[in-house]
Scaffold this motif. Structure first.
Motif, short mmCIF file in Angstrom:
data_model
loop_
_atom_site.label_atom_id
_atom_site.label_comp_id
_atom_site.label_asym_id
_atom_site.label_seq_id
_atom_site.Cartn_x
_atom_site.Cartn_y
_atom_site.Cartn_z
N CYS A 246 -5.96 2.73 -13.10
CA CYS A 246 -4.80 2.85 -13.74
C CYS A 246 -3.65 3.51 -12.99
O CYS A 246 -2.49 3.18 -12.97
N HIS A 247 -4.20 4.62 -11.82
CA HIS A 247 -3.25 4.91 -10.79
C HIS A 247 -2.55 3.96 -9.87
O HIS A 247 -1.46 3.84 -9.94
N TYR A 248 -3.43 3.09 -9.35
CA TYR A 248 -2.97 2.37 -8.45
C TYR A 248 -1.94 0.96 -9.08
O TYR A 248 -1.16 0.79 -8.61
N GLU A 249 -2.50 0.69 -10.30
CA GLU A 249 -1.60 -0.47 -11.08
C GLU A 249 -0.13 0.35 -11.31
O GLU A 249 0.94 -0.70 -10.88
N SER A 250 0.13 1.42 -11.74
CA SER A 250 1.22 2.05 -11.96
C SER A 250 2.13 2.45 -10.58
O SER A 250 3.21 2.02 -10.45
N TYR A 251 1.37 2.97 -9.67
CA TYR A 251 2.03 3.18 -8.22
C TYR A 251 2.37 1.91 -7.59
O TYR A 251 3.68 1.91 -7.06
N PHE A 252 1.83 1.04 -7.65
CA PHE A 252 2.33 -0.05 -6.89
C PHE A 252 3.27 -0.91 -7.75
O PHE A 252 4.09 -1.64 -6.90
N ILE A 253 3.38 -0.90 -8.88
CA ILE A 253 4.38 -1.77 -9.84
C ILE A 253 5.53 -0.68 -9.61
O ILE A 253 6.51 -1.45 -9.35
N LYS A 254 5.68 0.44 -9.41
CA LYS A 254 6.63 1.19 -9.17
C LYS A 254 7.20 0.84 -7.68
O LYS A 254 8.39 0.93 -7.30
N ALA A 255 6.25 1.23 -6.74
CA ALA A 255 6.64 0.83 -5.31
C ALA A 255 7.19 -0.44 -5.16
O ALA A 255 8.17 -0.50 -3.97
N PHE A 256 6.87 -1.60 -5.77
CA PHE A 256 7.66 -2.85 -5.49
C PHE A 256 8.25 -3.49 -6.51
O PHE A 256 8.54 -4.56 -6.68
N ALA A 257 8.82 -2.70 -7.63
CA ALA A 257 9.45 -2.94 -8.71
C ALA A 257 10.56 -4.15 -8.38
O ALA A 257 10.59 -4.97 -9.33
N GLN A 258 11.25 -3.91 -7.50
CA GLN A 258 12.65 -4.83 -7.16
C GLN A 258 11.85 -6.25 -6.79
O GLN A 258 12.65 -7.04 -6.97
N ARG A 259 10.87 -6.44 -6.56
CA ARG A 259 10.14 -7.83 -6.30
C ARG A 259 9.22 -8.34 -7.00
O ARG A 259 8.69 -9.30 -6.83
#
Length: 132
Positions: free
Chosen positions: A92-105
Motif C-alpha cells: 500500500c505504501h509503495y503503490e501510493s508513493y509511486f503514483i504520487k511520484a510519477f502522477a504527471q506520467r
C-alpha cells in the motif's frame, strides 16, 4: 444468421490472439523491506519502463495474470511486475508513493487503488501496465 455467427467467431479468435500477445513480465521484479534501497530499486525500474512507453498505470494485485485480463486493462499490452512482498502495509505504501511520484506520467486517476486489498494469503505485487 450465418453472418452473425461468423462475426462472433472472428471476434472470439481475435480476442484470444490479443490476449496471447499481452504479457506479464518479471524483468524488473525486486523484493525487500520498505526502505531506501528498495525504494531506489523500484524507482529505477519504473523510470526505465516509463522511458519506453507513452501510457502507463501503477497498481497492486495478488494475482497478476488474472488482474491483467480484466476488461479495464484491455488497452495495455504489458504488465511489468516491479515489487513483490508478503506485507500489505509495504504494498500500500509503495503503490501510493509511486503514483504520487510519477502522477504527471501515469493514467492513474487516484493516488491509491479504488479497490480493497484481496483476502488471499500470499504475495502482493506492485506493477506497471503499459501501452504504446
Amino acid at each position: 444468421m450465418a453472418k452473425s455467427f461468423l462475426n462472433g467467431l472472428f471476434s472470439l479468435i481475435l480476442g484470444q490472439a490479443e490476449d496471447k500477445a499481452r504479457s506479464v513480465s518479471e524483468e524488473y521484479l525486486t523484493t525487500g523491506r520498505q526502505g531506501r534501497s528498495t525504494t531506489l530499486k523500484i524507482r529505477h525500474s519504473v523510470e526505465t519502463i516509463l522511458e519506453k512507453h507513452r501510457y502507463a498505470k501503477i497498481g497492486k494485485t495478488v494475482q497478476p495474470a488474472k488482474r491483467f485480463q480484466a476488461t479495464d486493462y484491455r488497452e495495455y499490452q504489458t504488465m511489468y511486475l516491479v515489487y513483490k512482498t508478503s506485507s500489505d502495509a509495504f504494498i500500500c505504501h509503495y503503490e501510493s508513493y509511486f503514483i504520487k511520484a510519477f502522477a504527471q506520467r501515469l493514467d492513474n486517476k487516484h493516488e491509491n487503488s479504488t479497490g480493497r486489498l484481496a483476502q488471499i494469503n500470499g504475495m502482493n505485487y506492485l506493477y506497471v501496465v503499459v501501452a504504446d
